[in-house]
Design a protein around this motif. Structure first.
Motif, PDB file in Angstrom:
ATOM      1  N   ALA A   1       0.834  -1.210   0.000  1.00  0.00           N
ATOM      2  CA  ALA A   1       0.000   0.000   0.000  1.00  0.00           C
ATOM      3  C   ALA A   1       0.863   1.252   0.000  1.00  0.00           C
ATOM      4  O   ALA A   1       0.565   2.236  -0.692  1.00  0.00           O
ATOM      5  N   GLY A   2       1.956   1.212   0.760  1.00  0.00           N
ATOM      6  CA  GLY A   2       2.839   2.370   0.829  1.00  0.00           C
ATOM      7  C   GLY A   2       3.482   2.684  -0.500  1.00  0.00           C
ATOM      8  O   GLY A   2       3.562   3.846  -0.913  1.00  0.00           O
ATOM      9  N   LYS A   3       3.934   1.633  -1.201  1.00  0.00           N
ATOM     10  CA  LYS A   3       4.565   1.851  -2.505  1.00  0.00           C
ATOM     11  C   LYS A   3       3.557   2.319  -3.539  1.00  0.00           C
ATOM     12  O   LYS A   3       3.881   3.143  -4.410  1.00  0.00           O
ATOM     13  N   LEU A   4       2.320   1.838  -3.443  1.00  0.00           N
ATOM     14  CA  LEU A   4       1.290   2.264  -4.383  1.00  0.00           C
ATOM     15  C   LEU A   4       0.957   3.743  -4.189  1.00  0.00           C
ATOM     16  O   LEU A   4       0.986   4.532  -5.150  1.00  0.00           O
ATOM     17  N   ILE A   5       0.669   4.138  -2.957  1.00  0.00           N
ATOM     18  CA  ILE A   5       0.312   5.535  -2.688  1.00  0.00           C
ATOM     19  C   ILE A   5       1.516   6.437  -2.922  1.00  0.00           C
ATOM     20  O   ILE A   5       1.390   7.524  -3.504  1.00  0.00           O
ATOM     21  N   GLY A   6       2.689   5.999  -2.483  1.00  0.00           N
ATOM     22  CA  GLY A   6       3.894   6.800  -2.698  1.00  0.00           C
ATOM     23  C   GLY A   6       4.188   7.017  -4.167  1.00  0.00           C
ATOM     24  O   GLY A   6       4.647   8.095  -4.569  1.00  0.00           O
ATOM     25  N   SER A   7       3.906   6.012  -4.993  1.00  0.00           N
ATOM     26  CA  SER A   7       4.109   6.146  -6.437  1.00  0.00           C
ATOM     27  C   SER A   7       3.147   7.169  -7.028  1.00  0.00           C
ATOM     28  O   SER A   7       3.525   7.971  -7.888  1.00  0.00           O
ATOM     29  N   VAL A   8       1.904   7.152  -6.572  1.00  0.00           N
ATOM     30  CA  VAL A   8       0.920   8.132  -7.043  1.00  0.00           C
ATOM     31  C   VAL A   8       1.375   9.539  -6.687  1.00  0.00           C
ATOM     32  O   VAL A   8       1.288  10.465  -7.500  1.00  0.00           O
ATOM     33  N   PHE A   9       1.880   9.709  -5.471  1.00  0.00           N
ATOM     34  CA  PHE A   9       2.360  11.021  -5.027  1.00  0.00           C
ATOM     35  C   PHE A   9       3.492  11.528  -5.912  1.00  0.00           C
ATOM     36  O   PHE A   9       3.448  12.650  -6.423  1.00  0.00           O
ATOM     37  N   CYS A  10       4.532  10.712  -6.081  1.00  0.00           N
ATOM     38  CA  CYS A  10       5.722  11.208  -6.788  1.00  0.00           C
ATOM     39  C   CYS A  10       5.473  11.361  -8.283  1.00  0.00           C
ATOM     40  O   CYS A  10       5.922  12.331  -8.895  1.00  0.00           O
ATOM     41  N   VAL A  11       4.733  10.439  -8.899  1.00  0.00           N
ATOM     42  CA  VAL A  11       4.426  10.571 -10.321  1.00  0.00           C
ATOM     43  C   VAL A  11       3.517  11.770 -10.559  1.00  0.00           C
ATOM     44  O   VAL A  11       3.704  12.527 -11.517  1.00  0.00           O
ATOM     45  N   GLY A  12       2.526  11.942  -9.674  1.00  0.00           N
ATOM     46  CA  GLY A  12       1.624  13.079  -9.812  1.00  0.00           C
ATOM     47  C   GLY A  12       2.361  14.398  -9.761  1.00  0.00           C
ATOM     48  O   GLY A  12       2.104  15.309 -10.571  1.00  0.00           O
ATOM     49  N   TYR A  13       3.321  14.516  -8.834  1.00  0.00           N
ATOM     50  CA  TYR A  13       4.067  15.766  -8.716  1.00  0.00           C
ATOM     51  C   TYR A  13       4.964  15.993  -9.929  1.00  0.00           C
ATOM     52  O   TYR A  13       5.129  17.124 -10.401  1.00  0.00           O
ATOM     53  N   THR A  14       5.514  14.916 -10.473  1.00  0.00           N
ATOM     54  CA  THR A  14       6.399  15.029 -11.626  1.00  0.00           C
ATOM     55  C   THR A  14       5.655  15.488 -12.876  1.00  0.00           C
ATOM     56  O   THR A  14       6.260  16.085 -13.775  1.00  0.00           O
ATOM     57  N   THR A  15       4.340  15.243 -12.945  1.00  0.00           N
ATOM     58  CA  THR A  15       3.572  15.678 -14.123  1.00  0.00           C
ATOM     59  C   THR A  15       3.574  17.199 -14.285  1.00  0.00           C
ATOM     60  O   THR A  15       3.244  17.693 -15.368  1.00  0.00           O
ATOM     61  N   MET A  16       3.946  17.929 -13.258  1.00  0.00           N
ATOM     62  CA  MET A  16       4.030  19.382 -13.387  1.00  0.00           C
ATOM     63  C   MET A  16       5.054  19.778 -14.445  1.00  0.00           C
ATOM     64  O   MET A  16       4.913  20.809 -15.108  1.00  0.00           O
ATOM     65  N   ASN A  17       6.073  18.950 -14.620  1.00  0.00           N
ATOM     66  CA  ASN A  17       7.087  19.255 -15.641  1.00  0.00           C
ATOM     67  C   ASN A  17       6.562  19.057 -17.061  1.00  0.00           C
ATOM     68  O   ASN A  17       7.190  19.515 -18.017  1.00  0.00           O
ATOM     69  N   PHE A  18       5.427  18.369 -17.210  1.00  0.00           N
ATOM     70  CA  PHE A  18       4.887  18.124 -18.543  1.00  0.00           C
ATOM     71  C   PHE A  18       4.555  19.442 -19.258  1.00  0.00           C
ATOM     72  O   PHE A  18       4.694  19.553 -20.470  1.00  0.00           O
ATOM     73  N   TYR A  19       4.075  20.426 -18.485  1.00  0.00           N
ATOM     74  CA  TYR A  19       3.749  21.731 -19.083  1.00  0.00           C
ATOM     75  C   TYR A  19       4.753  22.810 -18.696  1.00  0.00           C
ATOM     76  O   TYR A  19       4.880  23.832 -19.358  1.00  0.00           O
ATOM     77  N   PHE A  20       5.478  22.564 -17.610  1.00  0.00           N
ATOM     78  CA  PHE A  20       6.383  23.562 -17.032  1.00  0.00           C
ATOM     79  C   PHE A  20       7.489  23.959 -18.004  1.00  0.00           C
ATOM     80  O   PHE A  20       7.905  25.114 -18.061  1.00  0.00           O
ATOM     81  N   MET A  21       7.994  22.996 -18.765  1.00  0.00           N
ATOM     82  CA  MET A  21       9.101  23.268 -19.684  1.00  0.00           C
ATOM     83  C   MET A  21       8.706  24.277 -20.765  1.00  0.00           C
ATOM     84  O   MET A  21       9.533  25.076 -21.211  1.00  0.00           O
ATOM     85  N   THR A  22       7.434  24.225 -21.186  1.00  0.00           N
ATOM     86  CA  THR A  22       6.976  25.170 -22.205  1.00  0.00           C
ATOM     87  C   THR A  22       6.970  26.595 -21.663  1.00  0.00           C
ATOM     88  O   THR A  22       7.309  27.550 -22.378  1.00  0.00           O
ATOM     89  N   VAL A  23       6.593  26.753 -20.396  1.00  0.00           N
ATOM     90  CA  VAL A  23       6.618  28.079 -19.772  1.00  0.00           C
ATOM     91  C   VAL A  23       8.051  28.589 -19.690  1.00  0.00           C
ATOM     92  O   VAL A  23       8.332  29.756 -20.006  1.00  0.00           O
ATOM     93  N   LEU A  24       8.970  27.718 -19.293  1.00  0.00           N
ATOM     94  CA  LEU A  24      10.379  28.109 -19.233  1.00  0.00           C
ATOM     95  C   LEU A  24      10.918  28.442 -20.615  1.00  0.00           C
ATOM     96  O   LEU A  24      11.742  29.350 -20.769  1.00  0.00           O
ATOM     97  N   ALA A  25      10.441  27.716 -21.617  1.00  0.00           N
ATOM     98  CA  ALA A  25      10.857  28.014 -22.995  1.00  0.00           C
ATOM     99  C   ALA A  25      10.443  29.428 -23.379  1.00  0.00           C
ATOM    100  O   ALA A  25      11.150  30.110 -24.132  1.00  0.00           O
ATOM    101  N   GLY A  26       9.306  29.874 -22.850  1.00  0.00           N
ATOM    102  CA  GLY A  26       8.855  31.239 -23.117  1.00  0.00           C
ATOM    103  C   GLY A  26       9.828  32.276 -22.606  1.00  0.00           C
ATOM    104  O   GLY A  26      10.020  33.336 -23.236  1.00  0.00           O
ATOM    105  N   THR A  27      10.483  32.013 -21.467  1.00  0.00           N
ATOM    106  CA  THR A  27      11.457  32.977 -20.941  1.00  0.00           C
ATOM    107  C   THR A  27      12.681  33.071 -21.863  1.00  0.00           C
ATOM    108  O   THR A  27      13.249  34.151 -22.037  1.00  0.00           O
ATOM    109  N   ILE A  28      13.088  31.936 -22.439  1.00  0.00           N
ATOM    110  CA  ILE A  28      14.215  31.951 -23.375  1.00  0.00           C
ATOM    111  C   ILE A  28      13.830  32.689 -24.652  1.00  0.00           C
ATOM    112  O   ILE A  28      14.616  33.482 -25.201  1.00  0.00           O
TER     113      ILE A  28
END
Length: 442
Positions: A89-116
């Motif tokens: 259970a810990g590995k399942l919930i922990g995986s949801v937490f860390c993968v969910g947080y990492t999805t922020m980079n899916f769109y974040f890079m495009t915003v950073l590209a805008g600064t360049i």
């Protein structure tokens, strides 16, 4: 990929620890959303509300999360395994937490590209030929291929930094970028004092508080949400970065210091933009447009505006890229520790998956909007609330203090701290979480 995990790295120095945690906390929300909210909610009154929420909700919860990470020396999978006393259970919930947080980079890079892209626009003096609003529209509609390439290169840099490790990668880069961010904004502030007409009126607008807004619950909700999102309490980034603190080192004062650095970054970003925009009669309540529309319009009216614009874009980039490190490192550390995987292989795997979604989000407005809304408005707030509940109600605030946070820390938190967290900080965190999902506050 399963194997005996290599020796775990810790932060090499106190300064490196503080800069790395500050880099995790300081993000785009500091440099565009905080200044916008200050302008919208009566200047100094919002700053006061923000500081209250920071000290009552964010700092207590962050101290517990950082201490928990330091104690278990592991990521979200290990944390939830300890909390639930159940590996599956810990590995399942922990995986949801860390993968969910990492999805922020899916769109974040495009915003950073805008600064360049805007750095290039300033370097070529594009604002003298096209108004900033048209520049912003042109970037989003006609430059998608260019933004996609830039976003992919930025992600490649993030993967490279993480591949170098905790000390040689994240810590080394953060020690340069975070001080650099403060220096750049200080230069812009000093320059504005001498060259922006009516700057005194701009500072009066920014600093003169309208205390009547303190009676509005929505303002407090905005302040609490900004404080939580800015510092990053709950989803696992503080836990993971805290897990790289040596067990006999201080985590209590370190986190408080980081929270103050994060607040200073938000305030100095506001000083660098809001007074100038207000003094020149521009809209200070334009959200993301404050960076890509209002700021270029303001700089077009003052000497050396292009140089200052390039510097400002680099400061925004520094703030964003150091948060991007954390958004990927949460997943990397958690899987490496939880499944005893090889770190470099995990980095390459997470980087490859992220790259596919970054390219998709850069080319598709619908994908960008989905991940922006899903990651920022749902994943973050839900995991933050559940993280606070798990750390403090299931595992126990007192246990974290006695076993993990206080040992090695220069300041030992006493019995008064436990009821503050359990009966004030966590309930307020839950209210913010529920209201974000099902709005009920006026």
């Amino acid at each position: 990929m399963l194997q005996q995990v290599e020796k775990r790295e810790n932060w090499a120095s106190r300064f490196g620890l503080l800069m790395s945690l500050a880099g995790m906390a300081i993000g785009l929300g500091n440099v565009w959303r905080f200044p916008y909210l200050v302008g919208y909610w009566g200047g100094g009154a919002f700053v006061l509300a923000y500081l209250v929420c920071l000290m009552v909700i964010v700092v207590p919860l962050g101290i517990i999360e950082a201490g928990f990470g330091k104690g278990i020396q592991g990521g979200t999978l290990d944390a939830w395994t300890v909390i639930l006393k159940n590996s599956k259970a810990g590995k399942l919930i922990g995986s949801v937490f860390c993968v969910g947080y990492t999805t922020m980079n899916f769109y974040f890079m495009t915003v950073l590209a805008g600064t360049i892209w805007f750095s290039y626009a300033f370097a070529t003096d594009m604002k003298s030929r096209v108004d900033p609003a048209t520049m912003y529209q042109y970037m989003n509609t006609e430059q998608t291929t260019v933004l996609t390439v830039i976003a992919a290169l930025i992600l490649a840099f993030v993967v490279f930094v993480l591949y170098k490790g905790i000390q040689s990668g994240i810590e080394a880069v953060s020690k340069v970028m975070i001080p650099g961010l403060f220096v750049i904004f200080a230069i812009i502030i000093v320059f504005a004092l001498f060259f922006v007409p009516n700057i005194a009126e701009g500072y009066n607008f920014y600093l003169n508080p309208d205390f009547s807004v303190l009676a509005q619950p929505r303002m407090w909700k905005e302040a609490a949400g900004q404080a939580l999102f800015s510092v990053g309490v709950g989803p696992g980034c503080i836990l993971v970065y805290g897990s790289h603190i040596k067990k006999d080192a201080d985590s209590n004062i370190s986190f408080v210091t980081v929270a103050l650095i994060d607040t200073c970054a938000a305030l100095i970003a506001g000083f660098a933009m809001i007074p100038t925009a207000a003094a020149l009669g521009l809209d200070t309540q334009s959200g993301a447009g404050l960076i890509f529309i209002v700021l270029p319009a303001a700089l077009a009216q003052i000497p050396l505006g292009n140089i200052l614009g390039i510097l400002a874009m680099f400061a925004v980039f520094f703030a964003g890229i150091t948060s991007a490190f954390a958004q990927m490192e949460v997943c990397v550390t958690s899987f490496v520790d939880g499944f005893r995987m090889n770190r470099k292989r995990v980095i390459l795997a997470v980087g490859a998956v992220t790259m596919a979604f970054v390219i998709w989000s850069s080319l598709s407005t619908a994908s960008f909007d989905f991940w922006n809304n899903f990651s920022g408005n749902y994943v973050f707030i839900v995991t933050a609330g559940l993280g606070a509940i798990g750390n403090n109600y299931i595992f126990g605030t007192r246990r974290v203090l006695d076993e993990y946070a206080n040992p090695g820390s220069e300041v030992k938190l006493g019995s008064w701290f436990v009821p503050l967290v359990k009966y004030i900080s966590v309930p307020l965190m839950i209210i913010v979480m529920v209201d974000s999902l099902f709005p009920f506050l006026p």
